[in-house]
Write a protein that holds these residues in place. Structure first.
Motif, PDB file in Angstrom:
ATOM      1  N   ARG A  82       0.844  -1.198   0.000  1.00 57.37           N
ATOM      2  CA  ARG A  82       0.000   0.000   0.000  1.00 57.37           C
ATOM      3  C   ARG A  82       0.877   1.244   0.000  1.00 57.37           C
ATOM      4  O   ARG A  82       1.560   1.543   0.974  1.00 57.37           O
ATOM      5  N   ASN A  83       0.853   1.982  -1.105  1.00 54.54           N
ATOM      6  CA  ASN A  83       1.682   3.171  -1.237  1.00 54.54           C
ATOM      7  C   ASN A  83       1.287   4.246  -0.227  1.00 54.54           C
ATOM      8  O   ASN A  83       2.147   4.953   0.296  1.00 54.54           O
ATOM      9  N   TRP A  84       0.007   4.374   0.056  1.00 52.10           N
ATOM     10  CA  TRP A  84      -0.436   5.394   1.016  1.00 52.10           C
ATOM     11  C   TRP A  84       0.185   5.148   2.392  1.00 52.10           C
ATOM     12  O   TRP A  84       0.498   6.095   3.106  1.00 52.10           O
ATOM     13  N   ALA A  85       0.410   3.881   2.752  1.00 50.95           N
ATOM     14  CA  ALA A  85       1.052   3.579   4.032  1.00 50.95           C
ATOM     15  C   ALA A  85       2.513   4.031   4.007  1.00 50.95           C
ATOM     16  O   ALA A  85       3.022   4.565   4.997  1.00 50.95           O
ATOM     17  N   ARG A  86       3.163   3.844   2.864  1.00 52.97           N
ATOM     18  CA  ARG A  86       4.554   4.292   2.718  1.00 52.97           C
ATOM     19  C   ARG A  86       4.637   5.804   2.870  1.00 52.97           C
ATOM     20  O   ARG A  86       5.534   6.329   3.539  1.00 52.97           O
ATOM     21  N   VAL A  87       3.692   6.517   2.269  1.00 51.57           N
ATOM     22  CA  VAL A  87       3.686   7.983   2.360  1.00 51.57           C
ATOM     23  C   VAL A  87       3.454   8.428   3.807  1.00 51.57           C
ATOM     24  O   VAL A  87       4.144   9.321   4.321  1.00 51.57           O
ATOM     25  N   ILE A  88       2.498   7.808   4.485  1.00 45.71           N
ATOM     26  CA  ILE A  88       2.211   8.184   5.876  1.00 45.71           C
ATOM     27  C   ILE A  88       3.406   7.865   6.770  1.00 45.71           C
ATOM     28  O   ILE A  88       3.773   8.674   7.628  1.00 45.71           O
ATOM     29  N   LEU A  89       4.038   6.707   6.562  1.00 45.14           N
ATOM     30  CA  LEU A  89       5.233   6.375   7.351  1.00 45.14           C
ATOM     31  C   LEU A  89       6.363   7.368   7.085  1.00 45.14           C
ATOM     32  O   LEU A  89       7.114   7.721   8.000  1.00 45.14           O
ATOM     33  N   THR A  90       6.467   7.841   5.857  1.00 42.96           N
ATOM     34  CA  THR A  90       7.469   8.864   5.531  1.00 42.96           C
ATOM     35  C   THR A  90       7.189  10.150   6.295  1.00 42.96           C
ATOM     36  O   THR A  90       8.100  10.750   6.881  1.00 42.96           O
ATOM     37  N   VAL A  91       5.942  10.564   6.306  1.00 41.88           N
ATOM     38  CA  VAL A  91       5.563  11.788   7.033  1.00 41.88           C
ATOM     39  C   VAL A  91       5.843  11.614   8.526  1.00 41.88           C
ATOM     40  O   VAL A  91       6.408  12.509   9.175  1.00 41.88           O
ATOM     41  N   PHE A  92       5.470  10.464   9.083  1.00 43.78           N
ATOM     42  CA  PHE A  92       5.735  10.204  10.501  1.00 43.78           C
ATOM     43  C   PHE A  92       7.232  10.228  10.803  1.00 43.78           C
ATOM     44  O   PHE A  92       7.655  10.754  11.835  1.00 43.78           O
ATOM     45  N   THR A  93       8.029   9.676   9.894  1.00 43.81           N
ATOM     46  CA  THR A  93       9.479   9.670  10.094  1.00 43.81           C
ATOM     47  C   THR A  93      10.039  11.089  10.060  1.00 43.81           C
ATOM     48  O   THR A  93      10.907  11.445  10.864  1.00 43.81           O
ATOM     49  N   LEU A  94       9.533  11.906   9.146  1.00 37.32           N
ATOM     50  CA  LEU A  94       9.964  13.311   9.094  1.00 37.32           C
ATOM     51  C   LEU A  94       9.573  14.052  10.371  1.00 37.32           C
ATOM     52  O   LEU A  94      10.364  14.844  10.905  1.00 37.32           O
ATOM     53  N   LEU A  95       8.372  13.804  10.870  1.00 33.03           N
ATOM     54  CA  LEU A  95       7.938  14.428  12.126  1.00 33.03           C
ATOM     55  C   LEU A  95       8.793  13.939  13.301  1.00 33.03           C
ATOM     56  O   LEU A  95       9.148  14.719  14.192  1.00 33.03           O
ATOM     57  N   GLN A  96       9.118  12.664  13.280  1.00 33.15           N
ATOM     58  CA  GLN A  96       9.968  12.102  14.329  1.00 33.15           C
ATOM     59  C   GLN A  96      11.350  12.753  14.300  1.00 33.15           C
ATOM     60  O   GLN A  96      11.900  13.109  15.348  1.00 33.15           O
ATOM     61  N   ALA A  97      11.903  12.941  13.104  1.00 34.19           N
ATOM     62  CA  ALA A  97      13.211  13.593  12.987  1.00 34.19           C
ATOM     63  C   ALA A  97      13.135  15.049  13.446  1.00 34.19           C
ATOM     64  O   ALA A  97      14.044  15.533  14.126  1.00 34.19           O
ATOM     65  N   ASN A 136       9.573   0.215  -5.198  1.00 29.30           N
ATOM     66  CA  ASN A 136       8.680   0.950  -6.107  1.00 29.30           C
ATOM     67  C   ASN A 136       7.941  -0.007  -7.042  1.00 29.30           C
ATOM     68  O   ASN A 136       6.745   0.167  -7.291  1.00 29.30           O
ATOM     69  N   ARG A 137       8.649  -1.020  -7.545  1.00 28.58           N
ATOM     70  CA  ARG A 137       8.001  -2.009  -8.416  1.00 28.58           C
ATOM     71  C   ARG A 137       6.925  -2.780  -7.650  1.00 28.58           C
ATOM     72  O   ARG A 137       5.857  -3.062  -8.180  1.00 28.58           O
ATOM     73  N   HIS A 138       7.222  -3.105  -6.405  1.00 29.41           N
ATOM     74  CA  HIS A 138       6.244  -3.825  -5.576  1.00 29.41           C
ATOM     75  C   HIS A 138       4.987  -2.976  -5.361  1.00 29.41           C
ATOM     76  O   HIS A 138       3.866  -3.477  -5.466  1.00 29.41           O
ATOM     77  N   MET A 139       5.193  -1.699  -5.080  1.00 34.29           N
ATOM     78  CA  MET A 139       4.045  -0.803  -4.871  1.00 34.29           C
ATOM     79  C   MET A 139       3.226  -0.682  -6.150  1.00 34.29           C
ATOM     80  O   MET A 139       2.008  -0.709  -6.122  1.00 34.29           O
ATOM     81  N   ALA A 140       3.910  -0.560  -7.280  1.00 33.83           N
ATOM     82  CA  ALA A 140       3.201  -0.447  -8.563  1.00 33.83           C
ATOM     83  C   ALA A 140       2.450  -1.734  -8.878  1.00 33.83           C
ATOM     84  O   ALA A 140       1.321  -1.699  -9.361  1.00 33.83           O
TER      85      ALA A 140
END
Length: 148
Positions: free
Chosen positions: A91-106, A138-142
């Motif tokens: 699920r790409n949306w989960a990857r995006v949310i985890l990215t945002v959470f990681t940025l907030l954590q940093a 990326n291939r897996h997400m696609a």
């Protein structure tokens, strides 16, 4: 006539990112639980901030000051775990949310006085985030997007 759904196994980069986010969650929980060992320091800080507090008020305020961060850490851990499994499922949306959470954590590392566990958790989350954006990921997400 039967139809079979062929489910593609996630690549090693997604598996590594999945376990990285799990490890990040565990280290974040460890950091959240560190506050339970600092009861005396919290009580002393509360007494110094408001000397007119009764011992019962200090005890209640100390318990609250410990319970709120632990409860927040538990909720965040559950969300992180859920998102990690969704990432593994492609699920790409989960990857995006985890990215945002990681940025907030940093970013939180810059605005607080982090413990070693918080640095460790953030470092692992950053590595997991990078892994989740590598070409095999990326291939897996696609592929997951096309399949479902």
């Amino acid at each position: 006539m039967t139809t079979e759904t062929v489910r593609e196994n996630p690549p090693s980069t997604i598996i590594a990112a999945f376990f990285g986010f799990l490890a990040s969650t565990v280290s974040a929980i460890a950091g959240g639980l560190l506050i339970l060992s600092s009861r005396a320091e919290i009580a002393e800080t509360l007494r110094n901030a408001n000397p007119t507090m009764s011992p019962e008020q200090v005890d209640r305020a100390t318990l609250l000051a410990q319970a709120i961060p632990v409860a927040i850490a538990a909720v965040i851990a559950l969300v992180y775990l859920w998102l990690s499994f969704k990432l593994k499922a492609g699920r790409n949306w989960a990857r995006v949310i985890l990215t945002v959470f990681t940025l907030l954590q940093a970013a939180s590392l810059l605005t607080t006085q982090p413990s070693w566990a918080e640095y460790l958790s953030c470092g692992v989350a950053v590595v997991a985030t990078v892994l989740s954006y590598l070409p095999p990921s990326n291939r897996h997400m696609a592929g997951a997007r096309r399949a479902g």
